[in-house]
Design a protein around this motif. Structure first.
Motif, short mmCIF file in Angstrom:
data_model
loop_
_atom_site.label_atom_id
_atom_site.label_comp_id
_atom_site.label_asym_id
_atom_site.label_seq_id
_atom_site.Cartn_x
_atom_site.Cartn_y
_atom_site.Cartn_z
N GLY A 68 -50.62 27.75 5.17
CA GLY A 68 -50.07 27.27 6.43
C GLY A 68 -50.87 27.80 7.60
N THR A 69 -50.71 27.17 8.75
CA THR A 69 -51.42 27.61 9.95
C THR A 69 -50.78 28.85 10.54
N ARG A 70 -51.58 29.71 11.08
CA ARG A 70 -51.13 30.85 11.86
C ARG A 70 -51.93 30.88 13.15
N PHE A 71 -51.37 30.30 14.19
CA PHE A 71 -52.03 30.21 15.49
C PHE A 71 -53.40 29.53 15.38
N GLY A 72 -53.43 28.45 14.60
CA GLY A 72 -54.66 27.66 14.49
C GLY A 72 -55.69 28.21 13.54
N ARG A 73 -55.29 29.12 12.67
CA ARG A 73 -56.22 29.66 11.68
C ARG A 73 -55.45 29.93 10.39
N MET A 74 -56.17 30.33 9.35
CA MET A 74 -55.51 30.62 8.09
C MET A 74 -54.61 31.84 8.20
N SER A 75 -53.65 31.93 7.31
CA SER A 75 -52.73 33.07 7.30
C SER A 75 -53.48 34.36 6.99
N SER A 76 -52.90 35.47 7.42
CA SER A 76 -53.53 36.77 7.16
C SER A 76 -53.57 37.07 5.66
N GLN A 77 -52.59 36.55 4.92
CA GLN A 77 -52.58 36.76 3.46
C GLN A 77 -53.80 36.11 2.80
N MET A 78 -54.10 34.87 3.21
CA MET A 78 -55.27 34.19 2.65
C MET A 78 -56.56 34.82 3.16
N ALA A 79 -56.59 35.20 4.42
CA ALA A 79 -57.79 35.85 4.96
C ALA A 79 -58.08 37.15 4.23
N ALA A 80 -57.03 37.93 3.95
CA ALA A 80 -57.21 39.20 3.24
C ALA A 80 -57.80 38.96 1.85
N PHE A 81 -57.37 37.88 1.21
CA PHE A 81 -57.90 37.55 -0.11
C PHE A 81 -59.41 37.27 -0.02
#
Length: 199
Positions: free
Chosen positions: A77-90
């Motif tokens: 899902g979007t988080r302020f126009g970017r990927m979620s922190s969970q996906m980014a951490a991965f």
């Protein structure tokens, strides 16, 4: 037969539903499909208080296993126009794969959801796709061969950058059948592309 990983993060179940549709589409092309999710990083009490969907069947993925697949379709899902922190951490844990070029030449694609029609879906997909491009992956989008994304009679997602859906501001809205068809189309296209590249 192409090996396809559908990798997702879903707080409220919308992306989980889209992941299942993408997998269904890939399987129509004979792909060996695995659905996995990234780990939740929100404390459980906070997740429960915010009504996160915690009973998801998919196993949690490890970054090291990405090299085992011919294609990886990434959704969050979007988080302020970017990927979620969970996906980014991965993806932040894939530096070793990048250093070895382990994902070079593999096929990648994206899918997302947002609370509104203009809630940052395309920028979120770009934030996903930049990770895949840095890894050397070949990107597949949701082309206009899928005419459903041109529908103006319903509130729908979909763009050339990938499949998407609109969850509503309260996350009560479920993916429209047009969105699910777009997800199936994308899954099938990724599977066909991967099969050609490994042939």
């Amino acid at each position: 037969m192409a090996k396809v990983l559908v990798l997702y993060y879903s707080a409220y179940g919308h992306i989980e539903t889209m992941a299942e549709a993408i997998a269904e589409g890939a399987r129509t092309e004979g792909a060996d499909v695995t659905i996995k999710r990234v780990a939740e990083t929100v404390p459980e009490d906070v997740a429960r208080a915010n009504h996160f969907k915690l009973d998801q069947a998919a196993a949690v993925a490890d970054p090291g296993e990405l090299a085992d697949y011919d294609a990886i379709i990434v959704g969050t899902g979007t988080r302020f126009g970017r990927m979620s922190s969970q996906m980014a951490a991965f993806w932040d844990r894939t530096g070793g794969l990048w250093a070895k070029g382990a994902l070079v030449g593999k096929v990648g694609a994206s899918f997302t959801s947002s609370g509104s029609q203009h809630g940052g879906q395309e920028t979120t997909q770009f934030s996903i796709l930049t990770n895949l491009l840095h890894q050397g992956m070949t990107i597949v989008g949701l082309d206009y061969g899928y005419q459903g994304q041109l529908n103006n009679d319903a509130v729908i997602g979909g763009s050339p950058y990938g499949a998407s859906t609109i969850a509503g501001s309260d996350s009560a809205r479920q993916p429209h059948e047009i969105d699910l068809d777009g997800a199936r189309y994308l899954g099938a296209k990724v599977a066909r592309t991967a099969a050609k590249l490994i042939a």
